[in-house]
Scaffold this motif. Structure first.
Motif, mmCIF file in Angstrom:
data_model
loop_
_atom_site.group_PDB
_atom_site.id
_atom_site.type_symbol
_atom_site.label_atom_id
_atom_site.label_comp_id
_atom_site.label_asym_id
_atom_site.label_seq_id
_atom_site.Cartn_x
_atom_site.Cartn_y
_atom_site.Cartn_z
ATOM 1 N N ARG A 73 -15.495 -2.153 -9.982
ATOM 2 C CA ARG A 73 -14.280 -1.664 -9.325
ATOM 3 C C ARG A 73 -14.488 -1.493 -7.826
ATOM 4 N N LYS A 128 -6.363 11.166 -12.553
ATOM 5 C CA LYS A 128 -7.385 10.328 -13.169
ATOM 6 C C LYS A 128 -8.775 10.737 -12.673
ATOM 7 N N ILE A 133 -10.420 5.091 -13.211
ATOM 8 C CA ILE A 133 -9.857 4.240 -12.165
ATOM 9 C C ILE A 133 -9.812 2.801 -12.655
ATOM 10 N N THR A 134 -8.639 2.174 -12.579
ATOM 11 C CA THR A 134 -8.463 0.809 -13.074
ATOM 12 C C THR A 134 -8.709 -0.203 -11.957
ATOM 13 N N ARG A 136 -6.511 -2.325 -10.980
ATOM 14 C CA ARG A 136 -5.292 -2.287 -10.155
ATOM 15 C C ARG A 136 -5.393 -1.161 -9.130
ATOM 16 N N ASP A 137 -5.868 -0.005 -9.575
ATOM 17 C CA ASP A 137 -6.085 1.107 -8.638
ATOM 18 C C ASP A 137 -7.037 0.675 -7.528
ATOM 19 N N ILE A 141 -6.366 0.632 -3.526
ATOM 20 C CA ILE A 141 -7.197 1.473 -2.657
ATOM 21 C C ILE A 141 -7.848 0.618 -1.578
ATOM 22 N N GLY A 163 -5.651 6.563 -3.043
ATOM 23 C CA GLY A 163 -6.041 7.004 -4.375
ATOM 24 C C GLY A 163 -5.134 8.085 -4.932
ATOM 25 N N ARG A 166 -2.080 6.796 -6.370
ATOM 26 C CA ARG A 166 -2.283 6.181 -7.679
ATOM 27 C C ARG A 166 -2.527 7.228 -8.761
ATOM 28 N N ILE A 168 -4.894 9.607 -8.810
ATOM 29 C CA ILE A 168 -6.308 9.931 -9.012
ATOM 30 C C ILE A 168 -6.572 11.342 -8.484
ATOM 31 N N ILE A 173 -11.196 10.706 -6.165
ATOM 32 C CA ILE A 173 -10.940 9.742 -5.098
ATOM 33 C C ILE A 173 -11.883 9.969 -3.923
#
Length: 255
Positions: A73, A128, A133-134, A136-137, A141, A163, A166, A168, A173
């Protein structure tokens, strides 16, 4: 640049690299106050000593880099930053780094954004965690971090806001921002040093080492403080600080 200048800039870098107040902006403003000319070496110095702060992250969070999913990620988050940064590198190095008006404007606008965003984010109680965290996230970011190519924006500030948008959590984050700084700054510094040609004089190498070591030591203390601070406080105070600093330097320049 004297050894004293290198120590002062190293302290500033160590304190500001991971706070959402722009380390590059502070280094540029400090260089102006210390009457250090914005030569190519000084511009490179302001980028390279960030590696000292980055080493502090590696030392403190080395176990995180053994997590393959997390590393994947981080790589994904870096991609948009790398692409955008490479595309605008020449413009940034030539026209933006060292430009006090750009720094002041970015600090002021960033401070307002941080304060306004915190008013919105206060209604959220949970978020999150780091392991949630995905990809996409991570991409979004990374795009947010790319905005920080503008001196004064703040890499950590941009990633933190990205973050939080999203969903998080604050602690997650901030930790992700710490970790993302490692590949981002290693590649950015390496690219800049490659373009500089490593043609430093002996006293310049000495200044780099002094700034690097100072930033490393101070950054460790700053990281520990920030992780404790954000568990009970918002980022509003940093937004206020940015605005006050930008206004103070504005009047300093016009007078």
């Amino acid at each position: 640049m004297t050894q004293f200048d290198a120590i002062i800039l190293g302290v500033i870098e160590g304190v500001t690299e991971f706070l959402p107040i722009s380390s590059t902006g502070h280094l540029i403003l400090a260089s102006s106050l210390l009457a250090i000319p914005q030569t190519d070496f000084v511009k490179t110095f302001e980028i390279a000593i960030q590696m000292g702060a980055i080493l502090a992250v590696v030392v403190m969070f080395w176990k995180s880099f053994l997590n393959r999913d997390l590393v994947a990620r981080l790589v994904v988050a870096f991609i948009p930053t790398g692409i955008i940064g490479l595309a605008v590198y020449g413009i940034v190095k030539t026209y933006l780094i060292g430009n006090l008006w750009v720094v002041i404007g970015a600090l002021f606008i960033g401070g307002i954004v941080l304060i306004l965003f915190e008013k919105y984010y206060q209604i959220r109680e949970h978020g999150k965690q780091l392991n949630e965290i995905t990809f996409r996230d991570a991409i979004l970011i990374g795009i947010a971090q790319a905005v920080a190519v503008i001196p004064g924006v703040s890499r950590s500030g941009a990633t933190i806001v990205g973050g939080l948008m999203r969903g998080i959590s604050r602690v997650a984050i901030v930790e992700f921002s710490f970790l993302l700084a490692v590949p981002t700054m290693i590649i950015a510094t390496g690219f800049d040093l490659f373009n500089h040609g490593f043609s430093f004089q002996e006293n310049e190498v000495e200044s780099l080492l002094i700034g690097f070591i100072t930033a490393f030591i101070v950054a460790i203390a700053t990281i520990r403080w920030l992780l404790t601070y954000i568990r009970k406080h918002s980022f509003t105070s940093f937004g206020i600080y940015r605005i006050v600093l930008s206004v103070a330097f504005f009047f300093f320049l016009i007078t």
